[in-house]
Scaffold this motif. Structure first.
Motif, PDB file in Angstrom:
ATOM      1  N   GLY A 191       3.458  -3.563  -5.485  1.00 17.81           N
ATOM      2  CA  GLY A 191       2.300  -2.676  -5.600  1.00 17.81           C
ATOM      3  C   GLY A 191       2.372  -1.790  -6.826  1.00 17.81           C
ATOM      4  N   LEU A 195      -1.244   4.685  -1.918  1.00 14.99           N
ATOM      5  CA  LEU A 195      -2.365   5.410  -1.336  1.00 14.99           C
ATOM      6  C   LEU A 195      -2.351   6.910  -1.647  1.00 14.99           C
ATOM      7  CD1 LEU A 195      -2.653   3.583   2.109  1.00 14.99           C
ATOM      8  CD2 LEU A 195      -4.197   3.419   0.148  1.00 14.99           C
ATOM      9  N   ASP A 200      -4.368  -6.493  -3.449  1.00 15.30           N
ATOM     10  CA  ASP A 200      -3.894  -6.346  -2.077  1.00 15.30           C
ATOM     11  C   ASP A 200      -4.929  -6.899  -1.096  1.00 15.30           C
ATOM     12  OD1 ASP A 200      -1.935  -5.646  -0.296  1.00 15.30           O
ATOM     13  OD2 ASP A 200      -2.600  -3.581  -0.065  1.00 15.30           O
ATOM     14  N   PHE A 239      -5.822  -2.507  -5.555  1.00 14.45           N
ATOM     15  CA  PHE A 239      -6.555  -2.648  -4.297  1.00 14.45           C
ATOM     16  C   PHE A 239      -7.195  -4.027  -4.178  1.00 14.45           C
ATOM     17  CE2 PHE A 239      -7.138   2.211  -4.127  1.00 14.45           C
ATOM     18  CZ  PHE A 239      -6.039   2.342  -3.284  1.00 14.45           C
ATOM     19  N   LEU A 246      -9.931  -2.101   1.666  1.00 16.88           N
ATOM     20  CA  LEU A 246      -9.327  -2.000   0.337  1.00 16.88           C
ATOM     21  C   LEU A 246     -10.375  -2.227  -0.754  1.00 16.88           C
ATOM     22  CD1 LEU A 246      -5.991  -3.851   1.091  1.00 16.88           C
ATOM     23  CD2 LEU A 246      -6.197  -1.480   0.323  1.00 16.88           C
ATOM     24  N   GLN A 288       0.814  -1.223   0.000  1.00 14.51           N
ATOM     25  CA  GLN A 288       0.000   0.000   0.000  1.00 14.51           C
ATOM     26  C   GLN A 288       0.849   1.275   0.000  1.00 14.51           C
ATOM     27  OE1 GLN A 288      -2.560  -0.110   3.500  1.00 14.51           O
ATOM     28  NE2 GLN A 288      -2.272  -2.316   3.579  1.00 14.51           N
TER      29      GLN A 288
END
Length: 447
Positions: free
Chosen positions: A383, A250, A408, A405, A312, A246
């Motif tokens: 990511g 983000l 994850d 997302f 998420l 993340q």
């Protein structure tokens, strides 16, 4: 060492200062030097990225370093030695970064050596610190101790970045080296004072203690053969991969999808980190009230992973909700979920490190720590790769964020399934550890 009374809160705070010192040097090498390479020297961002990944990769040596402290029977020399190596690496990293401005290739070569030293120092000091903390803290206090030590490491990040940020303006190579040297020396001296006398006298050693003196590969295979240790190592890797994936996503997500400015996304990130601290404090309180029961920690680890997966999934659909989506509340809640599961995992790690064959605590903690370091090193890269692939496949930036997302979130669901097995009743093989340890003791005594 076992005859000594458990550490009180003052003793736990003292060991926490070691983690603060460790964090102070690490954040200088991974944040400030990163900025200098990219901005002041106009070098590709890949360079500091590779160097940071290198410092994580070399922490694969954590089990070997832990085995060294098992063989010696003391953790303090490894903490002090690790902090010395870390401090040297921090200074050399600053020298290398300053040198890149006039001699790029020699500067990069020195930086490679410096970041290797940083990784080795973190591995040696961090592994032995957690083993010592687990050995000297009563089980009921371990959840609170785990959260406190982690929070104190974050405090090291905050204090160092705040002070060094002011001292580094205006930038110059000599100023950078001076600040790095000052931080490293202060951190080393603080760690030295923090551990002085805290381990107590050397425990009685048996020259014929075959279990402790076994070769490293034998010890590692024995620990990996323990179902509980192996399952927990896999959980640590998968969950920390999800956690770190993340990090680089983000803030750009908030800027791209919601049109937030740099200042707004920075404040949003601060809110998320505040949530992490809240989650850790909750675990410290709940874990202490429960007496450090592994079942309670397991439940919070599972709950934190499931909550993170749900949040998420919510963020994946945030773009369709538009400007009315509660982005700040979502980021804060995600931080709480992350902090809760991470603190529960660390507390579980401290409870599990002594469960298994005797004389393997350092190897066991090193294996857990290596899994975490490798996951952190790979998570950020994973990511960003998934984000770019998602953009290509969907043809839009929003689609890329949905992809990362969802991926994850699936990692967090897998982590929850793995967390549900933490500390479960042992298999027949692992129930034999008591008899194995008893046999080793008889061999050591010549019976």
């Amino acid at each position: 060492m076992n005859a000594l009374p458990p550490l009180g809160w003052l003793g736990i705070l003292r060991l926490g200062l070691v983690q603060t010192s460790l964090g102070a040097i690490v954040v200088l090498t991974t944040a400030a030097l990163n900025r200098v390479m990219v901005v002041e020297h106009a070098l590709p961002a890949t360079l500091p990225g590779v160097l940071v990944a290198l410092h994580y990769a070399v922490q694969m040596l954590r089990p070997r370093l832990g085995h060294g402290s098992d063989q010696g029977g003391r953790r303090t020399p490894w903490i002090i030695g690790g902090m010395a190596v870390l401090g040297l690496g921090g200074v050399l990293a600053a020298v290398a970064t300053a040198w890149m401005g006039t001699a790029l290739v020699p500067g990069i070569a020195l930086a490679v050596l410096a970041f290797l030293l940083v990784g080795i120092g973190v591995g040696a000091a961090g592994t032995s610190l957690l083993v010592l903390l687990a050995a000297r803290v009563a089980p009921a206090r371990r959840p609170a101790a785990a959260s406190l030590v982690w929070i104190m490491m974050i405090a090291g990040f905050v204090i160092t970045t705040a002070i060094s940020g002011r001292l580094l303006d205006p930038y110059s190579g000599p100023r950078l080296v001076a600040v790095a040297a000052g931080v490293s020396v202060i951190a080393f001296l603080l760690a030295l004072l923090a551990v002085a006398g805290i381990e107590g006298p050397s425990p009685a050693r048996r020259d014929a203690d075959r279990a402790t003196q076994a070769p490293f590969m034998v010890a590692l295979k024995q620990v990996w053969a323990e179902p509980e240790a192996r399952q927990f190592t896999i959980f640590v890797f998968v969950s920390m991969l999800a956690y770190s994936a993340q990090d680089l996503i983000l803030e750009p997500f908030a800027g791209t999808v919601f049109g937030m400015t740099l200042g707004e996304t920075t404040r949003l990130s601060s809110m998320q980190h505040g949530g992490v601290l809240v989650g850790m404090i909750v675990i410290a309180i709940v874990g202490s009230l429960s007496g450090g029961r592994i079942a309670v920690l397991r439940a919070w680890a599972v709950g934190g992973c499931l909550a993170a997966a749900a949040l998420l999934a919510t963020l994946a659909g945030a773009g369709m909700a538009g400007i009315g989506f509660p982005i700040r509340e979502a980021f804060f809640a995600l931080g709480v979920a992350n902090g809760a599961f991470a603190a529960a995992a660390i507390a579980s790690m401290m409870q599990l490190v002594s469960r298994g064959r005797d004389g393997r605590e350092g190897v066991r903690m090193g294996m857990f720590g290596a899994a975490q370091a490798i996951a952190f090193g790979a998570g950020g890269l994973a990511g960003t790769v998934v984000l770019d692939v998602g953009r290509l496949v969907t043809g839009s930036a929003g689609g890329g964020y949905v992809t990362v997302f969802v991926a994850d979130g699936l990692l967090f669901l897998a982590s929850a399934l793995l967390a549900a097995r933490i500390g479960r009743p042992a298999t027949e093989k692992s129930r034999d550890y008591a008899s194995i340890n008893s046999r080793d003791a008889r061999l050591a005594n010549g019976d």
